[in-house]
Design a protein around this motif. Sequence first.
Motif, PDB file in Angstrom:
ATOM      1  N   GLY A   1     -55.013 -28.704  53.539  1.00  0.00           N
ATOM      2  CA  GLY A   1     -55.653 -28.709  54.850  1.00  0.00           C
ATOM      3  C   GLY A   1     -54.731 -29.296  55.909  1.00  0.00           C
TER       4      GLY A   1
ATOM      5  N   PRO B   1     -56.681 -33.018  61.310  1.00  0.00           N
ATOM      6  CA  PRO B   1     -56.157 -34.356  61.616  1.00  0.00           C
ATOM      7  C   PRO B   1     -55.931 -35.206  60.362  1.00  0.00           C
ATOM      8  N   ALA B   2     -56.805 -35.097  59.386  1.00  0.00           N
ATOM      9  CA  ALA B   2     -56.656 -35.911  58.178  1.00  0.00           C
ATOM     10  C   ALA B   2     -55.422 -35.482  57.394  1.00  0.00           C
TER      11      ALA B   2
ATOM     12  N   GLU C   1     -52.439 -24.649  54.198  1.00  0.00           N
ATOM     13  CA  GLU C   1     -53.509 -24.451  55.174  1.00  0.00           C
ATOM     14  C   GLU C   1     -53.955 -22.997  55.079  1.00  0.00           C
ATOM     15  N   ARG C   2     -55.269 -22.805  55.078  1.00  0.00           N
ATOM     16  CA  ARG C   2     -55.719 -21.418  54.895  1.00  0.00           C
ATOM     17  C   ARG C   2     -55.705 -20.629  56.199  1.00  0.00           C
TER      18      ARG C   2
ATOM     19  N   ILE D   1     -62.612 -34.834  71.477  1.00  0.00           N
ATOM     20  CA  ILE D   1     -62.121 -36.103  72.007  1.00  0.00           C
ATOM     21  C   ILE D   1     -61.137 -36.700  71.021  1.00  0.00           C
TER      22      ILE D   1
ATOM     23  N   TYR E   1     -59.166 -40.137  70.033  1.00  0.00           N
ATOM     24  CA  TYR E   1     -59.131 -41.577  70.227  1.00  0.00           C
ATOM     25  C   TYR E   1     -57.704 -42.035  69.958  1.00  0.00           C
TER      26      TYR E   1
ATOM     27  N   ARG F   1     -58.249 -28.397  70.253  1.00  0.00           N
ATOM     28  CA  ARG F   1     -57.787 -28.589  68.882  1.00  0.00           C
ATOM     29  C   ARG F   1     -56.686 -27.633  68.454  1.00  0.00           C
TER      30      ARG F   1
ATOM     31  N   VAL G   1     -56.199 -22.760  49.073  1.00  0.00           N
ATOM     32  CA  VAL G   1     -56.221 -23.384  47.756  1.00  0.00           C
ATOM     33  C   VAL G   1     -57.565 -23.021  47.115  1.00  0.00           C
TER      34      VAL G   1
ATOM     35  N   ASP H   1     -59.503 -31.006  53.104  1.00  0.00           N
ATOM     36  CA  ASP H   1     -59.936 -29.648  53.431  1.00  0.00           C
ATOM     37  C   ASP H   1     -61.218 -29.605  54.248  1.00  0.00           C
TER      38      ASP H   1
ATOM     39  N   LYS I   1     -70.324 -24.622  69.703  1.00  0.00           N
ATOM     40  CA  LYS I   1     -69.558 -25.014  70.883  1.00  0.00           C
ATOM     41  C   LYS I   1     -69.087 -23.783  71.604  1.00  0.00           C
TER      42      LYS I   1
ATOM     43  N   TYR J   1     -67.597 -31.800  77.658  1.00  0.00           N
ATOM     44  CA  TYR J   1     -66.354 -32.487  77.996  1.00  0.00           C
ATOM     45  C   TYR J   1     -65.586 -31.679  79.020  1.00  0.00           C
TER      46      TYR J   1
ATOM     47  N   ASP K   1     -63.065 -35.518  56.857  1.00  0.00           N
ATOM     48  CA  ASP K   1     -64.392 -34.922  56.749  1.00  0.00           C
ATOM     49  C   ASP K   1     -64.762 -34.591  55.302  1.00  0.00           C
TER      50      ASP K   1
ATOM     51  N   GLY L   1     -64.856 -38.788  64.607  1.00  0.00           N
ATOM     52  CA  GLY L   1     -64.556 -38.101  63.353  1.00  0.00           C
ATOM     53  C   GLY L   1     -63.064 -38.021  63.152  1.00  0.00           C
ATOM     54  N   SER L   2     -62.376 -37.486  64.168  1.00  0.00           N
ATOM     55  CA  SER L   2     -60.939 -37.267  63.987  1.00  0.00           C
ATOM     56  C   SER L   2     -60.204 -38.599  63.792  1.00  0.00           C
TER      57      SER L   2
HETATM   58  C1  LIG Z   1     -68.658 -29.608  67.314  1.00  0.00           C
HETATM   59  C2  LIG Z   1     -67.847 -30.775  66.860  1.00  0.00           C
HETATM   60  C3  LIG Z   1     -67.434 -31.723  67.778  1.00  0.00           C
HETATM   61  C4  LIG Z   1     -66.662 -32.810  67.369  1.00  0.00           C
HETATM   62  N1  LIG Z   1     -66.239 -33.668  68.300  1.00  0.00           N
HETATM   63  C5  LIG Z   1     -65.436 -34.685  67.920  1.00  0.00           C
HETATM   64  C6  LIG Z   1     -64.887 -35.537  68.876  1.00  0.00           C
HETATM   65  O1  LIG Z   1     -65.133 -35.365  70.068  1.00  0.00           O
HETATM   66  N2  LIG Z   1     -64.100 -36.546  68.485  1.00  0.00           N
HETATM   67  C7  LIG Z   1     -63.816 -36.739  67.171  1.00  0.00           C
HETATM   68  O2  LIG Z   1     -63.087 -37.673  66.847  1.00  0.00           O
HETATM   69  N3  LIG Z   1     -64.313 -35.955  66.220  1.00  0.00           N
HETATM   70  C8  LIG Z   1     -65.112 -34.916  66.568  1.00  0.00           C
HETATM   71  N4  LIG Z   1     -65.603 -34.075  65.623  1.00  0.00           N
HETATM   72  C9  LIG Z   1     -65.285 -34.328  64.217  1.00  0.00           C
HETATM   73  C10 LIG Z   1     -63.855 -33.917  63.893  1.00  0.00           C
HETATM   74  O3  LIG Z   1     -63.628 -32.601  64.323  1.00  0.00           O
HETATM   75  C11 LIG Z   1     -63.632 -34.004  62.398  1.00  0.00           C
HETATM   76  O4  LIG Z   1     -64.034 -35.230  61.932  1.00  0.00           O
HETATM   77  C12 LIG Z   1     -62.147 -33.820  62.058  1.00  0.00           C
HETATM   78  O5  LIG Z   1     -61.704 -32.548  62.437  1.00  0.00           O
HETATM   79  C13 LIG Z   1     -61.937 -33.983  60.567  1.00  0.00           C
HETATM   80  O6  LIG Z   1     -60.600 -33.712  60.250  1.00  0.00           O
HETATM   81  P1  LIG Z   1     -60.211 -33.176  58.831  1.00  0.00           P
HETATM   82  O7  LIG Z   1     -58.742 -33.056  58.849  1.00  0.00           O
HETATM   83  O8  LIG Z   1     -60.858 -34.010  57.790  1.00  0.00           O
HETATM   84  O9  LIG Z   1     -60.897 -31.755  58.696  1.00  0.00           O
HETATM   85  P2  LIG Z   1     -60.672 -30.391  59.484  1.00  0.00           P
HETATM   86  O10 LIG Z   1     -60.248 -30.645  60.861  1.00  0.00           O
HETATM   87  O11 LIG Z   1     -61.904 -29.605  59.255  1.00  0.00           O
HETATM   88  O12 LIG Z   1     -59.460 -29.718  58.715  1.00  0.00           O
HETATM   89  C14 LIG Z   1     -59.559 -29.154  57.453  1.00  0.00           C
HETATM   90  C15 LIG Z   1     -58.489 -28.107  57.325  1.00  0.00           C
HETATM   91  O13 LIG Z   1     -58.403 -27.696  55.984  1.00  0.00           O
HETATM   92  C16 LIG Z   1     -58.292 -26.308  55.905  1.00  0.00           C
HETATM   93  N5  LIG Z   1     -58.829 -25.897  54.623  1.00  0.00           N
HETATM   94  C17 LIG Z   1     -60.113 -25.980  54.198  1.00  0.00           C
HETATM   95  N6  LIG Z   1     -60.231 -25.532  52.949  1.00  0.00           N
HETATM   96  C18 LIG Z   1     -58.996 -25.171  52.554  1.00  0.00           C
HETATM   97  C19 LIG Z   1     -58.478 -24.628  51.347  1.00  0.00           C
HETATM   98  N7  LIG Z   1     -59.249 -24.386  50.301  1.00  0.00           N
HETATM   99  N8  LIG Z   1     -57.159 -24.347  51.289  1.00  0.00           N
HETATM  100  C20 LIG Z   1     -56.351 -24.587  52.354  1.00  0.00           C
HETATM  101  N9  LIG Z   1     -56.800 -25.101  53.503  1.00  0.00           N
HETATM  102  C21 LIG Z   1     -58.101 -25.391  53.613  1.00  0.00           C
HETATM  103  C22 LIG Z   1     -59.081 -25.826  57.086  1.00  0.00           C
HETATM  104  O14 LIG Z   1     -58.694 -24.524  57.489  1.00  0.00           O
HETATM  105  C23 LIG Z   1     -58.792 -26.877  58.137  1.00  0.00           C
HETATM  106  O15 LIG Z   1     -57.677 -26.561  58.928  1.00  0.00           O
HETATM  107  C24 LIG Z   1     -66.337 -32.968  66.007  1.00  0.00           C
HETATM  108  C25 LIG Z   1     -66.748 -32.004  65.089  1.00  0.00           C
HETATM  109  C26 LIG Z   1     -67.479 -30.913  65.507  1.00  0.00           C
HETATM  110  C27 LIG Z   1     -67.873 -29.877  64.508  1.00  0.00           C
END
Ligand SMILES: Cc1cc2nc3c(=O)[nH]c(=O)nc-3n(C[C@H](O)[C@H](O)[C@H](O)COP(=O)(O)OP(=O)(O)OC[C@H]3O[C@@H](n4cnc5c(N)ncnc54)[C@H](O)[C@@H]3O)c2cc1C
Lengths: 432, 366, 281
Positions: free
Chosen positions: A11, A14-15, A34-35, A48, A50, A106, A130, A161, A187, A228, A303, A315-316
Amino acid sequence: MNEKFDAIVVGAGPAGNSAAYTLAKAGMKVLQLERGETPGSKNVQGAILYSDALERIIPDFRDDAPLERHLLEQRMWILDDESYVGNTYRSDAFNKPPYNRYTIIRTQFDKWFSGKVQEAGAMVISETTVTDLHMDGNRVVGVKTDRTGGSVYADVVILADGVNSLLAKKAGFHPELRPKDVALAVKEIHFLPEETIDSRFNVSANAGVVIEMAGKITNGMVGTGFLYTNRESLTIGIGCLLSDFRKHGIAPYALLDKMKDHPAIRPLIEGGTMKEYTAHLIPEGGYHAVPPLYGDGWMIVGDAAMFVNSVHREGSNLAMTTGRLAAETMIELTADDKPMTAKNLARYHEKVKTSFVMKDLKKYKDMPKVLENNPQFFTAYPELLNRAAHELLTVDGVEKKAKERSIRRSFVKSRSWTGLMGDAVKLWRAFQ
Amino acid sequence: MNDNTAAPPDKKPVRRRKLELDPRLAAYTGVWVFVEHERGLVHPVSRELLGEGRKLADILGVELAGVVLAAPGDVARGFCDEAISYGADLCYLVEDPVLAEYRNQPYTAGMTGLVNAYQPEILLLGATTLGRDLAGSVATTLRTGLTADCTELNIDLENRSLAATRPTFGGSLLCTIVTRNYRPQMATVRPRVMAMPEPDTTRTGRIVEHSLGLVESDIATKLLEFIPDDRRDKANLPFADIIVAGGRGLKRPENFQMIWDLAKVLGAEVGATRPVVQAGWVSADRQVGQSGKTVRPNLYIAVGISGAIQHRVGMEASDVIVAVNEDPNAPIFDFATYGIVGNAIQIVPALTNAFRQHLTTARLAG
Amino acid sequence: MHTVVCIKQVPDSAQIRVHPVTNTIMRQGVPAIVNPYDLYALEEALRLKDRYGGRITVLCMGPPQAEAALRKALSFGADDAILLTDRAFAGADTLATSYALAAAIARIREDMPVDLVFAGKQTIDGDTAQVGPGIATRLGLQLLTYVSAVGEVDPENRRIIVQRRAEGGVQVLETALPCLITVLEGLNEMRFATMADMFRAARHPLTVWDREAAGIEDITKIGLKGSPTVVSKVFAPRPRTTRAELIEAQSGQPNDLADTLLAKLFTKHPQLGRQIVRRSS
Ligand SMILES: Cc1cc2nc3c(=O)[nH]c(=O)nc-3n(C[C@H](O)[C@H](O)[C@H](O)COP(=O)(O)OP(=O)(O)OC[C@H]3O[C@@H](n4cnc5c(N)ncnc54)[C@H](O)[C@@H]3O)c2cc1C
Ligand SMILES: Cc1cc2nc3c(=O)[nH]c(=O)nc-3n(C[C@H](O)[C@H](O)[C@H](O)COP(=O)(O)OP(=O)(O)OC[C@H]3O[C@@H](n4cnc5c(N)ncnc54)[C@H](O)[C@@H]3O)c2cc1C
Ligand SMILES: Nc1ncnc2c1ncn2[C@@H]1O[C@H](COP(=O)(O)O)[C@@H](O)[C@H]1O
């Protein structure tokens, strides 16, 4: 061909980016998969950012990260059908660098972050899903992908992911998500000229506004709406518990359409061209829903591990922080020449526990349940508050004391004294 | 205009300035239209261009010429006469057996030979597969500018230059392009965007013959065979008067039959959007839009079509557009003439019935 | 056989927005992709390589970010990738673009003769379909545009047979190598790269050429200077009319909606009405 890496990060959100960047910077051999077509291509919306969490990873990120507007003003609205009561916090302290929060798009942000990851030396491969984990007994030894000859091996696999981590579920690390532990958010992005946004929101020079909204817009479901300002666009959306959407049989986009039609919101987005429409899940289960975070040869971050603070819409930053902590764990173990066993990786859990991530989740651990069991917060109260404001602000010859009495009566009538007291206590406890 | 058109939105368009044309180039005069023909037929776009070229020539006060490259024979002369009846003052004719079928090399040689000998200021070709093939190599050989796929032509009187307007970024924007210090100014023009003029068979004009100076053994490319499109099932969208088109909103390939049914009652052609073509519901020659055909019917019925810009650019010149879509906010309603908000699966059969009844009554009455 | 495939990185025009006031392109969040038509060209080249062996070099002129397009081409199986990038190329029209690309191909063939050049039918941002013919003309290659099928190649006698879409039919043409082919969409489907190819593409060293490395001396022939055409005005399309008049019927029944529409068509557009009646009889 059996390529082997020190770490595989699944994935590029941000994580995953935080983990891959931190590892690669420390000289580890990292593969990130990344898929999406490119990192971020699936995450088109605004959000947003931070600063703090990112600063700890890339201190000088402000030099070249694609940031939209820094936030100067936060509004909180409780909406009835045609009115809202609200409060605003605006401070010039937020108008001085280094800024604390930014709106971002994003796609651009993730792309920029991924560029940093690649510069740091990680191999990033997109358009590759994956599909499963390679196990050796209980130990994760690599991943399988949807490409021919797609098995790759590593000492550690970091699952980043995102919400609804299929991999973790498949491997049995994680139970099936419960609909009441996730919100479904929809959104849209509406494009407007920069000057229009500046004047409509009373800001200038890249300052921006966030509006958080609750009340009748969610039709009695547990959820909130938000708006926003980006540089040349507005992000507007609404999210409610998946279980509520199911129970109420309401289509998410219909809810958003209704919200956009609210007399307080319509003028803000008027004249914009709508471009993107996206729906995404947000983990909202909080503290109680966090799964085991590590095992032999794996860690889970962001997430995927349900790290979202739904009360503060963060979240991010939790994602970046946990991604970094997982990477630091691995770096430390490598330095100590320790294998990536569950016992050793437990250090990651410790780090999360002592960081703000777990502390915050713990603080609000009862919030989801309180809100879920008390729909009056999303129905009766917004109506009562708006009616109260209306009553007080209508100058019609009625003495103020009588108005206050009438307001009090309407609160009691709809909730009863014990109900009101109970609600106050419940909320207060949840916030403690 | 490739990157010029792609990039300029970020730059400021250049300021119009009075053009001091190189005296060598100032000698270039007259408007030319390439008369395209294949298998003995003149392409209608050439007639449209003669009509448009006439207007430009009149504004400039110069002659309009047709250009015919063909195998020797009466047919070639007929093409010249036809060009004159459509507005040309004269026609340049290169007759040679090697020009019997279109091939890039001899046609490029023929065209560049004529241009170098007689020096036109403007050279127009149809934006067909033939026209775009030929224009590209002619412009490169002559080292001059070419504006492709135009939808509008004007003369900037200040410096007698051709201002050619064309869509870019898939039709999201239009840009007007001028050719600076180069002659001739070349443009290819989309079929069906310029009006078709009325021929005047009483017009007369000169025919100027020119030789090619190539023999078959000079030409590397040989035509082995020409496989004509199967006429029976061949879509002829660009010239259809009525088109019924279906999009992804029909949901299933079986449902597309409704489009055929309605088209049959109306004697119409059937068109489609790209996703429908890609899903294999209908053949690719029925795709309307940026990467399909540009159409200009009197009536265009769009069923289950969202109206994305790439589709829109191919059909918005239609006189009357009727849209059936269940989403009242679908972009197609932003530019259709009439809209019916509703489920196509129910509306289309009702429309077919209504037309059938109306037409039966009209026939009985009339 | 050595094939050069010209690919361009373009903004995904399906996601382009136009600024409502300034009429400039808003690139915000618009992803850059490989020009879709060029992928058909690449796949066709790959298929020829599968049949006859040889090497494929992909060539792209663009900003440094265009590297992504070349890596993608490498993952599909191209052997080498050259990025032609220099500030001096900016603002090029088709004449200047084909000059630079032709110069680069001339430079490529100094190291290894080139038998075939492939290009896409057109780009989705420029839409001109001129760069292919321009390259061929400059290099003196035989030109075959709008090719719908590539048939036999006879490397010995240096001949190739293709089908070319013409108005009203298909030409079957035989020509001499070296030649330049632009292909139509839909004549093939792009393959899915293997994991090994993905690794190879990620690790492959790109060749980056600036103007000098490509052997271009005359700067009056490239970029803005080398472009005869200039954009004098950019504007948004005039909206066709106002919004559609929505047909309504009290009952909301399909039949009544249909009748209402017909009544409108036949009364408000009598000429069209007459035409419909005439055609159907
Ligand atoms: C509508 C909405 C508004 C939000 N607003 C905010 C905000 O204002 N501020 C904030 O801090 N947070 C916000 N969040 C939360 C924030 O977006 C998430 O907490 C953050 O994106 C989590 O990051 P992540 O890297 O864990 O997951 P993700 O950003 O979901 O990234 C996961 C990645 O893994 C990839 N992936 C998934 N499965 C596979 C696989 N099997 N093989 C390869 N790749 C894969 C996906 O394509 C994706 O790119 C919001 C969320 C939503 C839905
Ligand atoms: C480079 C490029 C070139 C392209 N070239 C072309 C081209 O030449 N031609 C082309 O058409 N497209 C082209 N496209 C694709 C274009 O962007 C759109 O994706 C396409 O036109 C959408 O097709 P559609 O309207 O059938 O489908 P959709 O956009 O999916 O729209 C379907 C519509 O049907 C409606 N609907 C659904 N169910 C029903 C029902 N039961 N009854 C009534 N209405 C219903 C929906 O509300 C929706 O508006 C191109 C894209 C790119 C990127
Ligand atoms: N900058 C470029 N780099 C590489 N190839 C290009 C470039 N521009 C155009 N081409 C090629 O030329 C074809 C036609 O482009 P165009 O004339 O812009 O429509 C494209 O499909 C590409 O194969």
